[in-house]
Scaffold this active site. Structure first.
Site, PDB file in Angstrom:
ATOM      1  N   LEU A   9       0.816  -1.213   0.000  1.00  0.00           N
ATOM      2  CA  LEU A   9       0.000   0.000   0.000  1.00  0.00           C
ATOM      3  C   LEU A   9       0.847   1.259   0.000  1.00  0.00           C
ATOM      4  CD1 LEU A   9      -2.837  -0.939   2.544  1.00  0.00           C
ATOM      5  CD2 LEU A   9      -3.025  -0.742   0.067  1.00  0.00           C
ATOM      6  N   GLY A  10       2.053   1.200   0.546  1.00  0.00           N
ATOM      7  CA  GLY A  10       2.897   2.390   0.594  1.00  0.00           C
ATOM      8  C   GLY A  10       4.042   2.173   1.556  1.00  0.00           C
TER       9      GLY A  10
ATOM     10  N   ASP B 229       2.194  15.373  13.772  1.00  0.00           N
ATOM     11  CA  ASP B 229       2.497  15.313  12.342  1.00  0.00           C
ATOM     12  C   ASP B 229       1.206  15.204  11.544  1.00  0.00           C
ATOM     13  OD1 ASP B 229       4.153  15.358  10.102  1.00  0.00           O
ATOM     14  OD2 ASP B 229       4.341  13.177  10.042  1.00  0.00           O
TER      15      ASP B 229
END
Length: 866
Positions: free
Chosen positions: A28-29, A144
């Site tokens: 997915l990443g 973040d």
């Protein structure tokens, strides 16, 4: 620390590879904190996201510690707008997290297609703020937040991802030092900037201390980008971006997009304030402001034309800083509490103006004008304190606290004497205490009676009208005249009384020397007063039983109703000035959460918040599962919540009524067709419709229950199209038709364990016991409160006494009438709590769940009313 077998080179995991019970399907990443894969959980047959920390990175103790912290941070949270962590495991390829797989797109992907409509941006912003508020309440700061870390599901839900950079400030979640503000819990060198340029707060960029307000800044940047398509701070290099955050002010939203309503800009500007102290004191308040603005955007947009030069008018220039301090005109969020969109009797007349009389957040428990019309006495519970009395002058700006014990203000006489309710509670609607009178100049209160709820002076300034426990109005004191009374006021000449009848759900006006003059139906009223000329009754009410949109109305004695003012959120009318052109109102935000505890173990109290309006609908017999009716949009519907690990499952959009003793079935109804009820399986199974033989609809709230053996189903029902005040208890044996077993006007009920008896409570606070298979109701003499449950052997009935905080519970032996204390319920954090409601008991008679209502209000002077 996590254990893993051996370091191997970084690699992309191939489809078919297994990590524990998870089969890798596809990547997915990837990022600096790990690689993410789509995987299948072979045990439960569901798809998950697997986040693996590469082995050579896991060999770095600091990065491995970060990974463990992410696991702790996410596992400590359970919220519909935060990604769910299923499992933390280890493998030959390094430690991994099994996370909820989100079907949807990241916010970054959405923004690549262009700006979002303002209402959608506000909806997503409110959801993100709700998730952050949950994290902040647990002592976790994300640090973040950026579009890449927000996923938007296919049905429009925002989900916050990646708490890998979270700074944990709660000791139980982080054993290391938290002194280094922008480092990871003390794990890295002081002054190291972690985060993403463009979304970093000024304190992050400067390497200074950070807290939850850092996330508010990042959310402000996200909102700015959602409605303008551009970041508020951007430079050609990372250094220039950091410098812009520290030095520059963003271009105003309306300069980039003039169609954006002014209040949107004010919220964003507050989030993006350089000084953290100028941002929100609570992220929950930010979430509520965004939700209020979303819900009333169309009203505010229309009203905003008068301030933007629309319809041929010149633009009015306002200073946002002053507005956010509390000066609200037409449509504004005052210091995060008030957005006003007003309608008066004359559509062309100027709208009223609103001036804050309190700046601290708390619960406004009472307020009255003094006879001079220029002095205001009020009572409020600020923070976690009980209610205290204050006085302020309208031409001044400061309040003075009166040297009196904890009390709520009830009335001010023409001679300037005060009636107060001496109580440590915080809910003016349900509090019972000692009625006392005291000079407005100070002194020692003189107690009068011990079981009062409300009171007002008769015109002579000596005699009193009093509402006693059980909502019984004595007028004058000692002479009972009416029952079911709440929010009562005497007319200026003392010849009439107006009140909200809780049993009939209507405002009533009675001539004290004659009969009833007015009955005006309204499902919910909170606050009532006479106009100075005695021709109208002003009140804040709503056609919505939830009351989240209470507006200010006036009704004449002829029954003609008119709208005086409307505001996003819920208005509470406290008093009308002697000149009739101004009023005291409180407004702000309230939310409903769920508490869970065990008798005698206050340290074990836990809270469960879904979206902010979470009503308890059922508790399994073993206390391990709760059925929750979430009424916040979006996300409205039925949820099953595990009390053991907080796992939350949405069962559907139906409204829940009860949970079967084994937790396997939920009784629900269709919101659009309330006469259609059905049994919904909480696990595997097929839903079964219950079609009543007549058009019966359930009463709002916690209004159904099973007998302990699951053989009998009970519900509070009333004919469709008629007032819920006509509700009575019906029983259903197996598949037999519903049959009524109690008289009308039942407020609450609880069946005995064997299903042969039902204890009922009426709006006046009385308690009775009814035999299910026939027989007259047996009133329990001297009993007052709400029935909650039975002992396992059916000998004892548990009753919640009148009063709101703490909830005081006793038990009554039915055979002898003997009464014993059972215990008290108080949330572990009482801040903002005003009442405990809907207490449910598990079969052990010790475990309980309940709703806790919290509020955050301000007192305003509304001027120019008509």
């Amino acid at each position: 620390m996590l254990a893993w077998v051996r370091p191997v080179p970084t690699m992309t995991l191939a489809p078919g590879l297994r990590l524990g019970s998870y089969e890798i399907l596809s990547p997915l990443g990837a990022g600096g904190m790990g690689e993410v894969y789509r995987a299948r959980d072979s045990r439960l047959g569901r798809e998950v996201a697997i986040k693996v920390l590469p082995a050579e990175v896991a060999a770095d103790p600091e990065r491995l510690a970060r990974f463990e912290r992410e696991a702790k941070a996410v596992s400590a949270l359970n919220h519909p707008h935060i990604v769910t962590l299923y499992e933390l495991g280890s493998s030959d390829f390094g430690p991994y997290l099994a996370l909820e797989k989100i079907d949807g797109r990241s916010l970054r992907e959405l923004l690549r297609e262009g700006t979002l409509p303002v209402k959608r941006a506000l909806a997503l912003g409110a959801q993100i703020a709700e998730g952050l508020a949950k994290a902040h309440a647990a002592g976790i700061v994300h640090r973040d937040l950026k579009p890449e870390n927000v996923m938007v599901t296919e049905d429009g839900f925002a989900k916050i991802l990646d708490f890998g950079l979270a700074k944990l400030v709660a000791p139980e979640l982080e054993a290391g030092s938290t002194a280094e503000a922008t480092t990871l819990g003390g794990a890295t060198a002081p002054g190291l900037v972690l985060g993403t340029p463009g979304y970093l707060s000024p304190e992050q960029a400067a390497g200074h201390a950070t807290d939850f307000r850092t996330d508010q800044f990042a959310l402000g940047a996200l909102l700015y980008e959602m409605v303008t398509g551009q970041r508020p701070f951007r430079g050609a290099t990372t250094g220039e971006s950091l410098a812009a955050v520290l030095r520059d002010e963003p271009v105003p939203l309306r300069s980039r997009n003039p169609a954006i309503p002014l209040p949107v800009g004010w919220i964003v500007e507050r989030c993006l304030a350089k000084d953290p102290g100028e941002r929100y004191a609570s992220t929950r308040d930010l979430a509520r402001d965004l939700a209020d603005l979303r819900d009333h955007l169309s009203e505010i947009s229309r009203a905003g034309e008068a301030f933007s030069g629309g319809a041929g008018r010149p633009a009015v220039r306002l200073r946002p800083a002053g507005l956010l301090a509390g000066v609200a005109i037409v449509a504004a969020l005052a210091a995060g509490t008030l957005a006003i969109a007003l309608l008066g009797r004359d559509g062309g007349a100027a709208p009223p103006s609103y001036r804050p009389l309190t700046l601290r957040r708390g619960v406004i428990t009472g307020a009255r004008f003094a006879p001079d019309g220029a002095t205001v006495y009020y009572s409020a519970a600020f923070g976690a304190e009980p209610s205290h009395l204050y006085v302020t002058r309208l031409e001044g700006s400061e309040s003075q606290r009166l040297e009196l014990p904890p009390a709520m203000l009830l009335s001010v006489s023409r001679n300037g004497e005060l009636l107060v309710l001496l109580t440590g509670e915080r809910n003016p609607g349900n509090a019972v205490g000692t009625l006392a009178r005291v000079s407005a100049l100070g002194g020692t209160p003189r107690p009068l009676i011990d079981d009062a709820m409300d009171a007002d002076w008769l015109p002579d300034g000596e005699q009193l009208a009093v509402v006693r426990a059980g909502l019984r109005l004595e007028l004058p004191l000692g002479e009972e005249r009416f029952r079911g009374v709440r929010h009562f006021r005497l007319s200026p000449d003392g010849s009439r009384v107006a009140f909200f009848n809780m049993g009939r759900l209507a405002i009533e006006v009675h001539d004290l020397h004659g009969g009833q003059l007015l009955r005006h139906e309204m499902p919910l009223v909170w606050g009532l007063a006479w106009s100075p000329d005695g021709r109208e009754v002003w009140f804040t009410g709503s056609q919505n039983p939830g009351g989240t949109d209470r507006a200010l109305y006036a009704v004449s004695l002829a029954g003609e109703e008119r709208l005086v003012a409307r505001a996003p959120g819920a208005l509470n009318l406290l008093d009308v000035a002697p000149d009739g052109r101004s009023a005291l109102v409180s407004t702000g935000s309230g939310w409903i959460g769920i508490g869970l505890g065990r008798r005698g173990a206050p340290d074990e109290e836990r809270t469960f918040d879904l979206l902010g309006r979470s009503f308890l609908a059922g508790l399994s017999a073993d206390g391990t599962r709760m059925l929750v009716d979430e009424r916040q949009e979006p996300g409205r519907g039925a949820y099953l919540v595990s009390t053991e690990d907080g796992t939350t499952i949405r069962l559907g959009a139906e409204r829940p009524l009860a949970l079967s003793p084994d937790g396997a079935w939920a009784l629900v109804f269709e919101p659009e067709e309330p006469t259609r009820m059905k049994l919904l399986p909480t696990g595997a199974g097929i839903a079964t419709e219950l079609r009543p033989e007549s058009a019966l609809r359930p009463m709002e709230g916690m209004s159904a229950a099973w007998s302990r053996d699951g053989e009998r189903l009970f519900a509070l029902l009333h004919p469709q199209g008629e007032s819920s005040a006509r509700s009575r208890v019906y029983v259903r044996d197996g598949k037999a038709p519903w049959r009524p077993i109690t008289p009308e006007i039942v407020w609450a009920f609880v069946p005995s364990p064997d299903g042969r008896q039902v204890a009922i409570g009426d709006p006046a606070g009385g308690v009775s016991v009814v035999a299910v298979d026939g027989g007259a109701a047996r009133s329990l003499a001297g009993e007052s409160g709400l029935p909650l449950g039975w002992s396992a052997d059916g000998r004892w009935l548990l009753v919640q006494a009148p009063g709101s905080l703490p909830a005081r519970i006793h038990r009554r032996e039915l055979a002898s009438g003997r009464i014993e204390p059972w215990g008290e319920i108080l949330p572990a954090d009482p801040t903002g709590a005003v009442s405990i409601m809907d207490v449910l008991l598990a079969a052990d008679g010790e475990t309980y769940a309940y709703n806790v209502m919290r509020a955050s209000q301000q007192l305003f002077l509304a001027e120019g009313l008509r």
